[in-house]
Design a protein around this motif. Structure first.
Motif, PDB file in Angstrom:
ATOM      1  N   HIS A 165      -7.095  27.827 -16.539  1.00 30.68           N
ATOM      2  CA  HIS A 165      -6.531  26.607 -15.970  1.00 30.68           C
ATOM      3  C   HIS A 165      -7.639  25.900 -15.181  1.00 30.68           C
ATOM      4  CE1 HIS A 165      -2.770  28.678 -16.903  1.00 30.68           C
ATOM      5  NE2 HIS A 165      -2.125  27.535 -16.705  1.00 30.68           N
ATOM      6  N   ILE A 166      -8.038  24.722 -15.611  1.00 35.22           N
ATOM      7  CA  ILE A 166      -9.116  23.989 -14.942  1.00 35.22           C
ATOM      8  C   ILE A 166      -8.713  23.702 -13.495  1.00 35.22           C
ATOM      9  CG2 ILE A 166     -10.519  21.891 -15.010  1.00 35.22           C
ATOM     10  CD1 ILE A 166      -9.975  21.849 -18.063  1.00 35.22           C
ATOM     11  N   ASP A 167      -7.541  23.126 -13.286  1.00 37.94           N
ATOM     12  CA  ASP A 167      -6.931  23.056 -11.961  1.00 37.94           C
ATOM     13  C   ASP A 167      -6.065  24.301 -11.833  1.00 37.94           C
ATOM     14  OD1 ASP A 167      -8.072  20.576 -11.375  1.00 37.94           O
ATOM     15  OD2 ASP A 167      -6.433  19.506 -12.365  1.00 37.94           O
ATOM     16  N   PRO A 168      -6.356  25.193 -10.877  1.00 40.42           N
ATOM     17  CA  PRO A 168      -5.671  26.487 -10.815  1.00 40.42           C
ATOM     18  C   PRO A 168      -4.152  26.361 -10.852  1.00 40.42           C
ATOM     19  CG  PRO A 168      -7.483  26.420  -9.256  1.00 40.42           C
ATOM     20  CD  PRO A 168      -7.348  25.035  -9.796  1.00 40.42           C
ATOM     21  N   HIS A 169      -3.531  27.260 -11.567  1.00 38.82           N
ATOM     22  CA  HIS A 169      -2.080  27.242 -11.715  1.00 38.82           C
ATOM     23  C   HIS A 169      -1.393  27.433 -10.369  1.00 38.82           C
ATOM     24  CE1 HIS A 169       1.938  28.818 -12.960  1.00 38.82           C
ATOM     25  NE2 HIS A 169       1.787  27.908 -13.910  1.00 38.82           N
ATOM     26  N   GLU A 170      -1.992  28.280  -9.513  1.00 42.53           N
ATOM     27  CA  GLU A 170      -1.363  28.523  -8.204  1.00 42.53           C
ATOM     28  C   GLU A 170      -1.422  27.302  -7.296  1.00 42.53           C
ATOM     29  OE1 GLU A 170      -5.471  30.565  -8.165  1.00 42.53           O
ATOM     30  OE2 GLU A 170      -3.792  30.237  -9.557  1.00 42.53           O
ATOM     31  N   ASP A 171      -2.300  26.343  -7.627  1.00 43.51           N
ATOM     32  CA  ASP A 171      -2.378  25.097  -6.861  1.00 43.51           C
ATOM     33  C   ASP A 171      -1.613  23.964  -7.538  1.00 43.51           C
ATOM     34  OD1 ASP A 171      -3.992  26.425  -5.062  1.00 43.51           O
ATOM     35  OD2 ASP A 171      -5.862  25.734  -5.987  1.00 43.51           O
ATOM     36  N   GLY A 172      -0.801  24.298  -8.500  1.00 43.60           N
ATOM     37  CA  GLY A 172      -0.001  23.283  -9.167  1.00 43.60           C
ATOM     38  C   GLY A 172      -0.562  22.811 -10.489  1.00 43.60           C
ATOM     39  N   GLY A 173      -1.674  23.398 -10.940  1.00 43.73           N
ATOM     40  CA  GLY A 173      -2.251  22.991 -12.214  1.00 43.73           C
ATOM     41  C   GLY A 173      -1.327  23.333 -13.372  1.00 43.73           C
ATOM     42  N   PRO A 174      -1.031  22.398 -14.251  1.00 44.11           N
ATOM     43  CA  PRO A 174      -0.081  22.650 -15.338  1.00 44.11           C
ATOM     44  C   PRO A 174      -0.709  23.441 -16.484  1.00 44.11           C
ATOM     45  CG  PRO A 174      -0.941  20.426 -15.520  1.00 44.11           C
ATOM     46  CD  PRO A 174      -1.529  20.995 -14.255  1.00 44.11           C
ATOM     47  N   THR A 175       0.134  24.053 -17.274  1.00 44.04           N
ATOM     48  CA  THR A 175      -0.312  24.739 -18.485  1.00 44.04           C
ATOM     49  C   THR A 175      -0.190  23.754 -19.640  1.00 44.04           C
ATOM     50  OG1 THR A 175       0.512  26.829 -17.567  1.00 44.04           O
ATOM     51  CG2 THR A 175       0.007  26.792 -19.916  1.00 44.04           C
ATOM     52  N   THR A 176      -1.211  22.927 -19.802  1.00 48.97           N
ATOM     53  CA  THR A 176      -1.200  21.868 -20.812  1.00 48.97           C
ATOM     54  C   THR A 176      -2.538  21.834 -21.533  1.00 48.97           C
ATOM     55  OG1 THR A 176      -2.042  20.210 -19.257  1.00 48.97           O
ATOM     56  CG2 THR A 176       0.366  20.458 -19.401  1.00 48.97           C
ATOM     57  N   SER A 177      -2.568  21.094 -22.615  1.00 47.26           N
ATOM     58  CA  SER A 177      -3.803  20.992 -23.399  1.00 47.26           C
ATOM     59  C   SER A 177      -4.955  20.457 -22.572  1.00 47.26           C
ATOM     60  CB  SER A 177      -3.572  20.074 -24.609  1.00 47.26           C
ATOM     61  OG  SER A 177      -2.511  20.529 -25.408  1.00 47.26           O
ATOM     62  N   THR A 178      -4.686  19.494 -21.707  1.00 45.65           N
ATOM     63  CA  THR A 178      -5.758  18.850 -20.945  1.00 45.65           C
ATOM     64  C   THR A 178      -6.163  19.644 -19.715  1.00 45.65           C
ATOM     65  OG1 THR A 178      -4.078  17.530 -19.815  1.00 45.65           O
ATOM     66  CG2 THR A 178      -5.169  16.530 -21.721  1.00 45.65           C
ATOM     67  N   ASN A 179      -5.416  20.696 -19.370  1.00 46.76           N
ATOM     68  CA  ASN A 179      -5.767  21.508 -18.207  1.00 46.76           C
ATOM     69  C   ASN A 179      -6.166  22.922 -18.599  1.00 46.76           C
ATOM     70  OD1 ASN A 179      -6.054  21.650 -15.292  1.00 46.76           O
ATOM     71  ND2 ASN A 179      -4.316  23.066 -15.320  1.00 46.76           N
ATOM     72  N   LEU A 180      -6.361  23.172 -19.883  1.00 46.94           N
ATOM     73  CA  LEU A 180      -6.781  24.483 -20.348  1.00 46.94           C
ATOM     74  C   LEU A 180      -8.110  24.362 -21.078  1.00 46.94           C
ATOM     75  CD1 LEU A 180      -3.495  26.040 -21.813  1.00 46.94           C
ATOM     76  CD2 LEU A 180      -4.597  26.595 -19.633  1.00 46.94           C
ATOM     77  N   ALA A 181      -8.957  25.356 -20.871  1.00 47.83           N
ATOM     78  CA  ALA A 181     -10.239  25.421 -21.578  1.00 47.83           C
ATOM     79  C   ALA A 181     -10.511  26.876 -21.925  1.00 47.83           C
ATOM     80  CB  ALA A 181     -11.369  24.860 -20.720  1.00 47.83           C
ATOM     81  N   ALA A 182     -11.214  27.071 -23.025  1.00 45.66           N
ATOM     82  CA  ALA A 182     -11.559  28.423 -23.453  1.00 45.66           C
ATOM     83  C   ALA A 182     -12.813  28.888 -22.718  1.00 45.66           C
ATOM     84  CB  ALA A 182     -11.799  28.445 -24.962  1.00 45.66           C
ATOM     85  N   LEU A 183     -12.720  30.047 -22.042  1.00 44.57           N
ATOM     86  CA  LEU A 183     -13.871  30.656 -21.371  1.00 44.57           C
ATOM     87  C   LEU A 183     -13.906  32.135 -21.732  1.00 44.57           C
ATOM     88  CD1 LEU A 183     -13.671  29.211 -17.725  1.00 44.57           C
ATOM     89  CD2 LEU A 183     -15.106  28.411 -19.600  1.00 44.57           C
ATOM     90  N   CYS A 184     -15.106  32.659 -21.982  1.00 44.47           N
ATOM     91  CA  CYS A 184     -15.222  34.100 -22.172  1.00 44.47           C
ATOM     92  C   CYS A 184     -14.942  34.787 -20.842  1.00 44.47           C
ATOM     93  CB  CYS A 184     -16.611  34.469 -22.696  1.00 44.47           C
ATOM     94  SG  CYS A 184     -17.965  34.241 -21.515  1.00 44.47           S
ATOM     95  N   ARG A 185     -14.707  36.083 -20.881  1.00 46.04           N
ATOM     96  CA  ARG A 185     -14.283  36.788 -19.669  1.00 46.04           C
ATOM     97  C   ARG A 185     -15.312  36.675 -18.533  1.00 46.04           C
ATOM     98  NH1 ARG A 185     -10.479  40.590 -18.891  1.00 46.04           N
ATOM     99  NH2 ARG A 185      -9.326  39.091 -20.169  1.00 46.04           N
ATOM    100  N   ARG A 186     -16.598  36.810 -18.847  1.00 42.01           N
ATOM    101  CA  ARG A 186     -17.600  36.749 -17.775  1.00 42.01           C
ATOM    102  C   ARG A 186     -17.625  35.376 -17.113  1.00 42.01           C
ATOM    103  NH1 ARG A 186     -21.523  38.672 -20.197  1.00 42.01           N
ATOM    104  NH2 ARG A 186     -21.559  40.696 -19.184  1.00 42.01           N
ATOM    105  N   HIS A 187     -17.583  34.324 -17.906  1.00 38.65           N
ATOM    106  CA  HIS A 187     -17.672  32.987 -17.334  1.00 38.65           C
ATOM    107  C   HIS A 187     -16.348  32.554 -16.709  1.00 38.65           C
ATOM    108  CE1 HIS A 187     -21.336  32.474 -20.110  1.00 38.65           C
ATOM    109  NE2 HIS A 187     -21.732  32.742 -18.879  1.00 38.65           N
TER     110      HIS A 187
END
Length: 524
Positions: A383-405
């Protein structure tokens, strides 16, 4: 005999000038590469952590595992006695180098190995007599040796590396393992017995110069002798059986088709004759599964269509004709509903729905951290904007990151914003900024070090540093070296101005231990 050579308008003085410039450019490039290595060592020195004093239960060894989520672990870079650094902090250095984390670990690990465990070879690198690339060949192999073994390899190789092949270097390291770590030598012998493998190069992709590069995939490996004989017999027999079906094909082509038939259960002859050709084969009776996400116009699926798709396994373009061929030989064909990569899908929970997750994976393709190339399918959705801070689970707020990054973004001070879906602006803890796009990663203007120092000034500083290192080496090799003749001293330029950025000197650690730094054989 008549010569076909044509007269050249390239005059001798002009040619000499160009060739001299080429040589000067090579010297400057080597000097800059050495300074880059020394700057890396300066960062390592300032970032050293003690694995024995860590509060974590585990440490990160890149040769063993991939790290524990949510922790800042000590990370081994080189062999015994070399410093450790924090694995999440290392992401800053990797980004500054413009490399993926894995490539940076290989590069930095080799540089640290040279500076701390191969001091004589490193002194020759600093003097410009051996290229960093050539020296890394030794460092890559010596990392597994105990300290005494690495010192022995250093003494054997440092002054002969210019005439050593990679195979000779490998044999020298193998001899050091047998001499200084016999238990490891026995483990290596047993591991060699497990060297049977089959490698299929699915990373081949079509290029502008070779659009068909992804059409034929190469592979190799090693088999037990009995298995190899059985496979050869099966392929030869199958290729002979295909002669009637493929009369114009060469034996090589028929053998390649035969191998594919063995994997699918002998389907080529079955398609031609209508018979069940699987009974005599032990392959998977279901054959391959083809999963299609259709992004082609309907007309492109006809025999006259010219549409181009993409094979996710190989990241290569494929034609509609290839899709038709694959489907004809597949055991199962699954057609998924079209996932519109431009639609904003949403979920009401923290976890993305399967459709939303698949959309982000297809859109991003790889981890969206700067310079990382890990597959999005094997990573996390962040979640680009953290979910706990109100960031939605949407296409525009999700990005693929490997576990380390994903960990680096959560725990190590990295931040990023979405510009458009699939394109991101990243900010590192040290103030650098990167634009990550489907076309690659780009340093943004204003990042530290991108524009403040001219190229000429950097080059001159690196040359001065390298020549100073060469001057510090004695002109005669020490007793016991493989070459006892005197060697000429390299030309020396004036030392750097005190205001210039000082190059770190990893050899100081070894000088205090009595190592001698020697000047003067031809560069390698």
């Amino acid at each position: 005999m008549t010569s076909t050579a044509t007269a050249s308008s390239f005059s001798a003085p002009a040619e000499r000038e160009v060739l001299a410039a080429v040589r000067a450019n090579g010297v400057a490039a080597r000097a800059v590469e050495v300074e880059r290595a020394e700057l890396v060592l300066a960062w390592v020195r300032e970032s050293v952590v003690d694995p024995e004093e860590t509060t974590q239960d585990a440490v990160f060894d890149p040769d063993v595992h991939v790290g524990v989520p949510g922790t800042e672990q000590p990370m081994r870079l080189a062999g015994e006695g070399a410093p450790w650094v924090a694995d999440l902090g290392f992401t800053r250095l990797a980004a500054a180098l413009g490399q993926s984390n894995e490539a940076a670990m290989n590069y930095v690990g080799a540089v640290v190995e040279l500076a701390y465990r191969l001091p004589v070879l490193w002194s020759r690198v600093r003097a410009g007599q051996v290229s960093v690339h050539r020296a890394r060949t030794v460092a890559r192999l010596s990392k597994k040796l105990p300290a005494a073994g690495a010192a022995w390899v250093d003494a054997q190789v440092a002054w002969t590396i210019g005439t050593c092949s990679v195979a000779q270097i490998e044999r020298t390291v193998a001899a050091a393992v047998a001499r200084f770590d016999p238990d490891q030598a026995e483990k290596d012998r047993e591991a060699a017995l497990e060297g049977r493998r089959v490698d299929i190069d699915l990373d081949q992709v079509a290029t502008a110069t070779d659009p068909s590069a992804g059409a034929v995939i190469t592979f190799g490996g090693g088999l037990d002798l009995a298995d190899a004989l059985d496979l050869e017999a099966a392929i030869s027999a199958r290729a002979a059986a295909l002669t009637a079906l493929m009369p114009g094909a060469s034996e090589d082509v028929r053998r390649s088709v035969a191998l594919g038939d063995l994997a699918r259960g002998h389907t080529s002859l079955a398609r031609a004759t209508g018979d069940d050709d699987r009974a005599s084969d032990s392959g998977d009776p279901n054959g391959r599964t083809v999963l299609l996400y259709l992004h082609l116009a309907a007309g492109d699926l006809t025999h006259d269509g010219s549409g181009v798709g993409r094979c996710e396994n190989t990241r290569s373009p494929i034609t509609a004709e290839q899709v038709r061929t694959w489907c004809a030989t597949a055991g199962r064909v699954l057609v998924r509903p079209v996932i519109d990569l431009n639609t904003d899908y949403a979920a009401t929970t923290y976890e993305a729905s399967p459709r939303l997750r698949e959309q982000v994976i297809l859109r991003d393709g790889t981890c969206r951290f700067p310079f990382c190339h890990r597959s999005a399918r094997a990573g996390d959705l962040d979640h680009i904007d953290p979910h706990e801070d109100g960031g939605p689970t949407t296409s525009t707020n999700l990005a693929a990151l490997c576990r380390r990054h994903h960990r680096a973004k959560t725990h190590a001070g990295w931040t990023y914003q979405v510009i458009t879906p699939g394109t991101y602006h990243w900010a590192s803890p040290d103030g650098a900024a990167y634009l990550v796009t489907p076309a690659g990663t780009f340093d943004l203007p204003g990042s530290p070090g991108t524009a403040a120092t001219s190229t000429a000034r950097v080059r001159q500083r690196a040359l001065d540093s390298m020549r100073t290192a060469a001057k510090a080496m004695p002109s005669v090799l020490p007793a016991g070296s493989h070459q006892q003749h005197a060697v000429p001293a390299a030309p020396v330029a004036p030392t750097r101005h005190p205001s210039d950025h000082p190059a770190p000197d990893p050899a100081d650690h070894h000088r205090r231990r009595g190592h001698r730094h020697v000047q003067g054989t031809p560069r390698t």
